[in-house]
Design a protein around this motif. Structure first.
Motif, mmCIF file in Angstrom:
data_model
loop_
_atom_site.group_PDB
_atom_site.id
_atom_site.type_symbol
_atom_site.label_atom_id
_atom_site.label_comp_id
_atom_site.label_asym_id
_atom_site.label_seq_id
_atom_site.Cartn_x
_atom_site.Cartn_y
_atom_site.Cartn_z
ATOM 1 N N ARG A 32 0.850 -1.195 0.000
ATOM 2 C CA ARG A 32 0.000 0.000 0.000
ATOM 3 C C ARG A 32 0.881 1.238 0.000
ATOM 4 O O ARG A 32 1.907 1.287 0.699
ATOM 5 C CB ARG A 32 -0.914 0.019 1.225
ATOM 6 C CG ARG A 32 -1.805 1.254 1.283
ATOM 7 C CD ARG A 32 -2.815 1.181 2.415
ATOM 8 N NE ARG A 32 -3.668 2.373 2.422
ATOM 9 C CZ ARG A 32 -4.678 2.573 3.270
ATOM 10 N NH1 ARG A 32 -4.969 1.638 4.175
ATOM 11 N NH2 ARG A 32 -5.389 3.673 3.208
ATOM 12 N N ARG A 34 1.197 4.525 1.387
ATOM 13 C CA ARG A 34 0.577 5.140 2.562
ATOM 14 C C ARG A 34 0.535 6.654 2.500
ATOM 15 O O ARG A 34 -0.208 7.287 3.256
ATOM 16 C CB ARG A 34 1.303 4.681 3.832
ATOM 17 C CG ARG A 34 1.202 3.173 4.046
ATOM 18 C CD ARG A 34 1.660 2.759 5.422
ATOM 19 N NE ARG A 34 1.464 1.327 5.636
ATOM 20 C CZ ARG A 34 0.329 0.772 6.032
ATOM 21 N NH1 ARG A 34 -0.728 1.541 6.234
ATOM 22 N NH2 ARG A 34 0.236 -0.526 6.208
ATOM 23 N N ALA A 39 -7.163 5.133 -0.492
ATOM 24 C CA ALA A 39 -6.510 3.830 -0.581
ATOM 25 C C ALA A 39 -5.875 3.645 -1.951
ATOM 26 O O ALA A 39 -6.562 3.699 -2.977
ATOM 27 C CB ALA A 39 -7.533 2.723 -0.322
ATOM 28 N N LEU A 41 -3.232 0.916 -3.770
ATOM 29 C CA LEU A 41 -2.574 -0.365 -3.582
ATOM 30 C C LEU A 41 -1.658 -0.665 -4.767
ATOM 31 O O LEU A 41 -2.068 -0.547 -5.927
ATOM 32 C CB LEU A 41 -3.606 -1.472 -3.433
ATOM 33 C CG LEU A 41 -4.645 -1.261 -2.306
ATOM 34 C CD1 LEU A 41 -5.674 -2.369 -2.326
ATOM 35 C CD2 LEU A 41 -3.949 -1.190 -0.952
ATOM 36 N N LYS A 57 -6.863 1.431 -7.179
ATOM 37 C CA LYS A 57 -7.520 2.338 -6.244
ATOM 38 C C LYS A 57 -8.986 1.927 -6.120
ATOM 39 O O LYS A 57 -9.816 2.308 -6.957
ATOM 40 C CB LYS A 57 -7.421 3.786 -6.732
ATOM 41 C CG LYS A 57 -6.000 4.323 -6.842
ATOM 42 C CD LYS A 57 -6.005 5.784 -7.282
ATOM 43 C CE LYS A 57 -4.609 6.342 -7.456
ATOM 44 N NZ LYS A 57 -4.626 7.768 -7.864
#
Length: 288
Positions: A32, A34, A39, A41, A57
């Motif tokens: 991920r 951050r 979110a 990924l 996403k």
């Protein structure tokens, strides 16, 4: 300056095949990112003998935005890719809307950035792309375009500049068309093959003027002949019944689609790069 040829993912020979890989391949989440506010990924996608790194996403990981109540960020990212492809400039990495491990979301080819080039010789600071910098004084210098004075602390200011680069200029036109509300320095990815990509297009296509960008260096200047030709072709492809218009109608609202057409028509009519409207903060924050 013509855009350099694309370098495909391993086992992939054309953009269409890369789209198929992203749309049909098996997604495996490997991490991920951050730093992102939603979110994001990092995944691998595999389809037959082809594979690539990509970003996924999921819509479920989006934070709601009060001023973008319709649709979702993933749809807008795909719409931005479709418009980019229609220009022929290939400024957005291949992007699809599909189901994934955490539901429907946007899947986009991962772009490995090339090492940054040197900024201006008098730069106090340059961003990772080497295309944006802070310089002393009030002159941008040869090969650079001024954007705005920035407060750098201790009562000092520096001039924010960006490279006078035809790839950036094309991206500035694309941003004006899709009404990009968040063109930051970190969204500029120079690739090893010489191409320049823009990423993170979730905050786009609003029907009201939301253009916020670091690429104001050409504001008020005449569009290039290339840009005018591209916009003319794009206007035709946005007409009712055309494949591009039909696909965009599935991703953004009718009002937003009408606004895209109006922005293209305005650019063609005025023949110049847009200027800050004064109705909205012109530069995103944070700028990087």
């Amino acid at each position: 300056m013509p855009a350099p040829e694309r370098l495909p993912a391993p086992g992939v020979t054309a953009t269409g095949e890369l789209e198929e890989l992203l749309a049909k391949g098996e997604l495996t989440v490997v991490g991920r990112i951050r730093e992102a506010s939603n979110a994001v990924l990092l995944c691998t996608v595999t389809y037959g003998d082809a594979s690539a790194d990509c970003v996924y996403k999921p819509v479920k990981g989006e934070r709601p935005l009060w001023d973008f109540p319709d649709g979702n960020l993933a749809q807008r990212e795909v719409a931005a890719y479709l418009v980019s492809e229609a220009t022929g400039w290939g400024l957005v990495p291949p992007t699809v809307l599909r189901d994934g491990p955490y539901g429907e979301g946007m899947v986009q080819q991962w772009i490995e950035s090339a090492p940054a080039e040197d900024g201006p010789p008098d730069a106090e600071e340059s961003d990772e792309s080497g295309l944006l910098a802070l310089v002393e004084g009030e002159e941008a210098g040869e090969g650079w375009k001024p954007v705005a004075l920035a407060d750098v602390g201790e009562g000092r200011t520096a001039l924010l500049v960006h490279a006078d680069d035809p790839r950036l200029r094309r991206l500035a036109v694309l941003d004006a068309v899709i009404n990009n509300g968040d063109r930051k320095g970190g969204h500029l990815l120079p690739a090893p093959d010489g191409r320049l990509y823009g990423i993170d297009h979730g905050v786009t296509f609003h029907s009201e003027d939301k253009l916020r960008t670091l690429l104001w260096g050409w504001a008020g200047e005449p569009l290039t002949g290339e840009a005018r030709a591209v916009l003319g072709s794009l206007a035709a492809r946005l007409a009712d019944g055309e494949p591009l218009a039909t696909r965009l109608a599935e991703l953004i609202t009718p009002v937003e689609l009408a606004a895209v057409r109006a922005r293209v028509d305005h650019l063609l009519r005025t023949g110049v790069h847009p200027q800050p409207s004064g109705q909205w903060p012109a530069i995103p924050w944070p700028p990087v």
